[in-house]
Design a protein around this motif. Structure first.
Motif, PDB file in Angstrom:
ATOM      1  N   LEU A   1       2.034  -5.697  16.067  1.00 15.60           N
ATOM      2  CA  LEU A   1       2.637  -6.399  14.935  1.00 15.60           C
ATOM      3  C   LEU A   1       3.110  -5.410  13.870  1.00 15.60           C
ATOM      4  O   LEU A   1       3.169  -5.735  12.686  1.00 15.60           O
ATOM      5  N   SER A   2       3.462  -4.209  14.280  1.00 15.65           N
ATOM      6  CA  SER A   2       3.835  -3.151  13.341  1.00 15.65           C
ATOM      7  C   SER A   2       5.097  -3.521  12.551  1.00 15.65           C
ATOM      8  O   SER A   2       5.987  -4.208  13.060  1.00 15.65           O
ATOM      9  N   TYR A   3       5.150  -3.025  11.316  1.00 13.44           N
ATOM     10  CA  TYR A   3       6.295  -3.330  10.457  1.00 13.44           C
ATOM     11  C   TYR A   3       6.545  -2.180   9.490  1.00 13.44           C
ATOM     12  O   TYR A   3       5.685  -1.325   9.246  1.00 13.44           O
ATOM     13  N   THR A   4       7.746  -2.187   8.909  1.00 16.14           N
ATOM     14  CA  THR A   4       8.133  -1.259   7.845  1.00 16.14           C
ATOM     15  C   THR A   4       8.734  -2.052   6.703  1.00 16.14           C
ATOM     16  O   THR A   4       9.566  -2.943   6.935  1.00 16.14           O
ATOM     17  N   ASP A   5       8.306  -1.732   5.477  1.00 12.18           N
ATOM     18  CA  ASP A   5       8.804  -2.414   4.278  1.00 12.18           C
ATOM     19  C   ASP A   5       9.726  -1.509   3.478  1.00 12.18           C
ATOM     20  O   ASP A   5       9.470  -0.305   3.334  1.00 12.18           O
ATOM     21  N   ALA A   6      10.779  -2.101   2.933  1.00 17.30           N
ATOM     22  CA  ALA A   6      11.580  -1.475   1.880  1.00 17.30           C
ATOM     23  C   ALA A   6      11.533  -2.409   0.673  1.00 17.30           C
ATOM     24  O   ALA A   6      11.989  -3.559   0.768  1.00 17.30           O
ATOM     25  N   THR A   7      10.949  -1.942  -0.419  1.00 15.62           N
ATOM     26  CA  THR A   7      10.721  -2.782  -1.595  1.00 15.62           C
ATOM     27  C   THR A   7      11.479  -2.228  -2.791  1.00 15.62           C
ATOM     28  O   THR A   7      11.452  -1.022  -3.060  1.00 15.62           O
ATOM     29  N   PHE A   8      12.141  -3.117  -3.513  1.00 11.65           N
ATOM     30  CA  PHE A   8      12.864  -2.774  -4.727  1.00 11.65           C
ATOM     31  C   PHE A   8      12.226  -3.561  -5.865  1.00 11.65           C
ATOM     32  O   PHE A   8      12.211  -4.802  -5.831  1.00 11.65           O
ATOM     33  N   TYR A   9      11.685  -2.840  -6.857  1.00 10.13           N
ATOM     34  CA  TYR A   9      10.872  -3.531  -7.866  1.00 10.13           C
ATOM     35  C   TYR A   9      11.106  -2.934  -9.249  1.00 10.13           C
ATOM     36  O   TYR A   9      11.591  -1.814  -9.412  1.00 10.13           O
TER      37      TYR A   9
END
Length: 245
Positions: free
Chosen positions: A112-120
């Protein structure tokens, strides 16, 4: 989602004065030791029946903050969530397009691997810190199920939009802080929440190093979003190392 996005932008504009005056960098590296509960596949087969291994999950995130108003800060994160197990079926079970008959021994590998790109935006930045933003989560995993007679692979791939929030409370002059951080979404009839509560001790302030420990819980209800069709609760202790420059 549109109203929330507008609120983030308005808050960022009104809180531009709280932006960092210099570039800032924050990174955490840790391990998560979860247990698994719930169903996988379209027929909600209980994952506990496979006795999934409770292996350490590697987690890393890094954020870059800047002083430019209205332009969001950026954070990337990755979790390698993998487990495996096996069981002897008491009744026929379906995974993907295949049916596995009762009394067959079946092995399972779940990724269930994932990568996040977050803009905050950093709305508060003193002894109380508050961040709010949006995340694009990219899944790159699959479920492999195999018996002596057949093998089925169901992919988990694609992007999921999520809200992001973080609140940190510093205890002045102690080096200790408490942190609540998480992502969440309700999308196309499914939902995902990913929440972490932890404490941090800046044990080497000269080196900007800190230790973190806490608890992370994730719920993945993807039955209407992806062919894999999970409805899982993944929860356990978290420990890590933090660098803040």
């Amino acid at each position: 989602m549109k109203n929330i996005t507008l609120a983030i932008c308005m808050a960022a504009a009104s809180g531009a004065a709280t932006a960092d005056t210099i570039l800032g960098f924050d990174a955490s590296l840790g391990v998560w030791i979860p247990s698994y509960d719930g169903g996988i596949g379209r027929d909600d087969f209980a994952i506990e029946s496979f006795n999934p291994a409770e292996d350490n999950i590697t987690f890393i995130q890094a954020a870059l903050e800047h002083p430019v108003p209205l332009i969001p800060n950026v954070m990337v994160a990755h979790s390698s969530i993998e487990t495996n197990g096996d069981t002897t079926l008491s009744e026929t079970a379906r995974f993907g397009d295949l049916y596995f008959p009762a009394d067959s021994t079946v092995g399972m590998n779940l990724d269930l691997s994932y990568t996040d790109a977050t803009f905050y935006y950093e709305l508060l930045d003193n002894w109380v810190n508050l961040d709010l933003g949006l995340t694009a989560r990219r899944y790159d995993g699959q479920l492999d199920v195999a018996s002596d007679l057949q093998t089925e692979t169901v992919e988990l791939a694609g992007y999921l939009p999520m809200l992001y929030g973080m609140a940190r409370f510093d205890l002045p002059f102690t080096g200790w802080s408490t942190i609540a951080q998480g992502n969440g979404t309700g999308y196309k009839g499914g939902s995902v929440t990913d929440l972490t509560a932890k404490v941090r001790w800046d044990f080497a302030p000269v080196l900007d190093l800190g230790l973190e420990a806490g608890y992370r819980t994730m719920n993945m209800n993807l039955k209407r979003i992806d062919e894999l069709g999970t409805d899982l609760d993944i929860s356990g202790a978290y420990i890590g190392l933090n660098l803040h420059l």
